[in-house]
Design a protein around this motif. Structure first.
Motif, mmCIF file in Angstrom:
data_model
loop_
_atom_site.group_PDB
_atom_site.id
_atom_site.type_symbol
_atom_site.label_atom_id
_atom_site.label_comp_id
_atom_site.label_asym_id
_atom_site.label_seq_id
_atom_site.Cartn_x
_atom_site.Cartn_y
_atom_site.Cartn_z
ATOM 1 N N ASN A 65 0.865 -1.171 0.000
ATOM 2 C CA ASN A 65 0.000 0.000 0.000
ATOM 3 C C ASN A 65 0.909 1.231 0.000
ATOM 4 O O ASN A 65 1.376 1.652 1.060
ATOM 5 N N PRO A 66 1.164 1.831 -1.169
ATOM 6 C CA PRO A 66 2.123 2.937 -1.214
ATOM 7 C C PRO A 66 1.647 4.181 -0.485
ATOM 8 O O PRO A 66 2.450 5.028 -0.149
ATOM 9 N N THR A 67 0.348 4.307 -0.228
ATOM 10 C CA THR A 67 -0.146 5.487 0.481
ATOM 11 C C THR A 67 -0.202 5.264 1.988
ATOM 12 O O THR A 67 -0.687 6.126 2.713
ATOM 13 N N LYS A 68 0.278 4.126 2.470
ATOM 14 C CA LYS A 68 0.227 3.803 3.894
ATOM 15 C C LYS A 68 1.140 4.750 4.676
ATOM 16 O O LYS A 68 2.279 4.993 4.282
ATOM 17 N N HIS A 69 0.643 5.243 5.775
ATOM 18 C CA HIS A 69 1.406 6.157 6.611
ATOM 19 C C HIS A 69 2.322 5.371 7.547
ATOM 20 O O HIS A 69 1.882 4.434 8.200
ATOM 21 N N VAL A 70 3.586 5.746 7.606
ATOM 22 C CA VAL A 70 4.538 5.141 8.526
ATOM 23 C C VAL A 70 4.746 6.137 9.652
ATOM 24 O O VAL A 70 5.152 7.283 9.415
ATOM 25 N N SER A 71 4.483 5.714 10.869
ATOM 26 C CA SER A 71 4.522 6.635 11.991
ATOM 27 C C SER A 71 5.952 7.025 12.352
ATOM 28 O O SER A 71 6.918 6.390 11.949
ATOM 29 N N PHE A 72 6.056 8.084 13.127
ATOM 30 C CA PHE A 72 7.361 8.575 13.567
ATOM 31 C C PHE A 72 8.059 7.530 14.425
ATOM 32 O O PHE A 72 9.258 7.324 14.311
ATOM 33 N N LYS A 73 7.291 6.845 15.264
ATOM 34 C CA LYS A 73 7.876 5.820 16.135
ATOM 35 C C LYS A 73 8.444 4.671 15.314
ATOM 36 O O LYS A 73 9.522 4.165 15.602
ATOM 37 N N GLN A 74 7.714 4.248 14.250
ATOM 38 C CA GLN A 74 8.205 3.166 13.406
ATOM 39 C C GLN A 74 9.496 3.553 12.694
ATOM 40 O O GLN A 74 10.353 2.724 12.463
ATOM 41 N N ARG A 75 9.617 4.826 12.331
ATOM 42 C CA ARG A 75 10.818 5.267 11.624
ATOM 43 C C ARG A 75 12.011 5.464 12.546
ATOM 44 O O ARG A 75 13.149 5.345 12.116
ATOM 45 N N THR A 76 11.770 5.768 13.820
ATOM 46 C CA THR A 76 12.875 6.134 14.706
ATOM 47 C C THR A 76 13.213 5.121 15.782
ATOM 48 O O THR A 76 14.209 5.281 16.465
ATOM 49 N N VAL A 77 12.419 4.072 15.945
ATOM 50 C CA VAL A 77 12.648 3.142 17.053
ATOM 51 C C VAL A 77 13.994 2.430 16.922
ATOM 52 O O VAL A 77 14.643 2.130 17.927
ATOM 53 N N ALA A 78 14.453 2.183 15.716
ATOM 54 C CA ALA A 78 15.736 1.511 15.538
ATOM 55 C C ALA A 78 16.891 2.388 15.988
ATOM 56 O O ALA A 78 17.956 1.885 16.360
ATOM 57 N N TYR A 79 16.700 3.699 15.955
ATOM 58 C CA TYR A 79 17.760 4.609 16.379
ATOM 59 C C TYR A 79 17.642 4.984 17.857
ATOM 60 O O TYR A 79 18.632 5.269 18.505
ATOM 61 N N MET A 80 16.408 4.981 18.387
ATOM 62 C CA MET A 80 16.210 5.326 19.790
ATOM 63 C C MET A 80 16.565 4.165 20.707
ATOM 64 O O MET A 80 17.062 4.375 21.806
ATOM 65 N N GLU A 81 16.301 2.958 20.273
ATOM 66 C CA GLU A 81 16.659 1.754 21.027
ATOM 67 C C GLU A 81 17.481 0.866 20.098
ATOM 68 O O GLU A 81 16.971 -0.094 19.525
ATOM 69 N N PRO A 82 18.766 1.163 19.944
ATOM 70 C CA PRO A 82 19.529 0.494 18.877
ATOM 71 C C PRO A 82 19.942 -0.941 19.171
ATOM 72 O O PRO A 82 20.274 -1.671 18.248
ATOM 73 N N PHE A 83 19.915 -1.374 20.424
ATOM 74 C CA PHE A 83 20.413 -2.705 20.742
ATOM 75 C C PHE A 83 19.269 -3.651 21.106
ATOM 76 O O PHE A 83 18.389 -3.296 21.886
ATOM 77 N N THR A 84 19.301 -4.844 20.522
ATOM 78 C CA THR A 84 18.267 -5.837 20.809
ATOM 79 C C THR A 84 18.914 -7.083 21.403
ATOM 80 O O THR A 84 20.042 -7.438 21.064
ATOM 81 N N LEU A 85 18.182 -7.726 22.264
ATOM 82 C CA LEU A 85 18.628 -8.961 22.892
ATOM 83 C C LEU A 85 17.974 -10.124 22.179
ATOM 84 O O LEU A 85 16.773 -10.105 21.907
ATOM 85 N N ASP A 86 18.756 -11.139 21.867
ATOM 86 C CA ASP A 86 18.238 -12.348 21.238
ATOM 87 C C ASP A 86 18.657 -13.532 22.099
ATOM 88 O O ASP A 86 19.846 -13.712 22.374
ATOM 89 N N VAL A 87 17.682 -14.316 22.543
ATOM 90 C CA VAL A 87 17.944 -15.475 23.394
ATOM 91 C C VAL A 87 17.455 -16.716 22.671
ATOM 92 O O VAL A 87 16.314 -16.755 22.212
ATOM 93 N N PHE A 88 18.322 -17.712 22.577
ATOM 94 C CA PHE A 88 17.937 -18.976 21.956
ATOM 95 C C PHE A 88 18.210 -20.092 22.945
ATOM 96 O O PHE A 88 19.327 -20.240 23.442
ATOM 97 N N ILE A 89 17.191 -20.892 23.222
ATOM 98 C CA ILE A 89 17.326 -21.990 24.169
ATOM 99 C C ILE A 89 16.863 -23.269 23.486
ATOM 100 O O ILE A 89 15.743 -23.342 22.983
ATOM 101 N N SER A 90 17.749 -24.252 23.439
ATOM 102 C CA SER A 90 17.372 -25.557 22.903
ATOM 103 C C SER A 90 17.475 -26.583 24.034
ATOM 104 O O SER A 90 17.768 -26.241 25.174
ATOM 105 N N LYS A 91 17.278 -27.838 23.693
ATOM 106 C CA LYS A 91 17.384 -28.883 24.707
ATOM 107 C C LYS A 91 18.816 -29.085 25.166
ATOM 108 O O LYS A 91 19.059 -29.555 26.266
ATOM 109 N N ARG A 92 19.786 -28.717 24.318
ATOM 110 C CA ARG A 92 21.187 -29.002 24.632
ATOM 111 C C ARG A 92 21.994 -27.795 25.085
ATOM 112 O O ARG A 92 22.974 -27.954 25.795
#
Length: 182
Positions: A65-92
């Motif tokens: 949808n080319p007319t879809k509005h992208v909010s300010f938060k969607q555009r800036t969240v990667a810069y405001m909170e730049p670090f993400t935690l990734d946790v992977f847990i398996s059986k081993r």
């Protein structure tokens, strides 16, 4: 090239189309230059999806949808909170990493499969192992000057048990983790 070949194969006669065999066509594979001017790259009829300029590529994905509005938060969240935690847990084993969203580089990594951690742990996938991974990851993150991270659990993961132990261990060791639960 394909368009040119189709033009030579198909001749318009009274609004219809008459198919010729390759033996009837003179100059199809001859050394004479073809009717259409050749491009610099040798590809004659390459166009984009929307038949616009040739040899151009769009850098981002096309929106449905080319007319879809992208909010300010969607555009800036990667810069405001730049670090993400990734946790992977398996059986081993258990592994966790802190990744920079914009550059996609892992800043700190810890896992129970590494040699230095394997020897110190009795089991590689229980709660004490998760607490140890959280502590080691917090130390490595502080060395890299990372003091905040955001965590969003995967769809199949529940925020309890071993995952909660890793995140709680990070919080107890000085890393501020912002948890987004849907």
């Amino acid at each position: 090239m394909l368009r040119l070949a189709c033009r030579k194969l198909c001749a318009r006669v009274d609004g219809g189309c008459e198919i010729w065999s390759l033996s009837q066509i003179r100059g199809f594979h001859s050394a004479r230059p073809s009717l259409a001017p050749r491009s610099f790259f040798g590809v004659e009829d390459f166009l984009d999806d929307d038949n616009s300029r040739p040899y151009t590529y769009q850098k981002e994905k096309k929106s449905r949808n080319p007319t879809k509005h992208v909010s300010f938060k969607q555009r800036t969240v990667a810069y405001m909170e730049p670090f993400t935690l990734d946790v992977f847990i398996s059986k081993r084993f258990v592994s966790a990493s802190i990744t920079h969203r914009v550059t996609c580089k892992q800043v700190a990594v810890a896992g129970t499969n590494s040699k230095d951690i394997k020897a110190a742990l009795r089991s590689r996938s229980d709660i004490p192992a998760c607490l140890a991974i959280g502590q080691i990851l917090a130390d490595r993150a502080r060395e890299a000057d990372v003091y905040t991270a955001s965590y969003t659990p995967r769809e199949r993961d529940k925020f309890e048990g071993k995952i909660r132990a890793v995140v709680q261990s990070l919080i107890d060791n000085g890393i501020d983790v912002k948890i987004y639960l849907d």
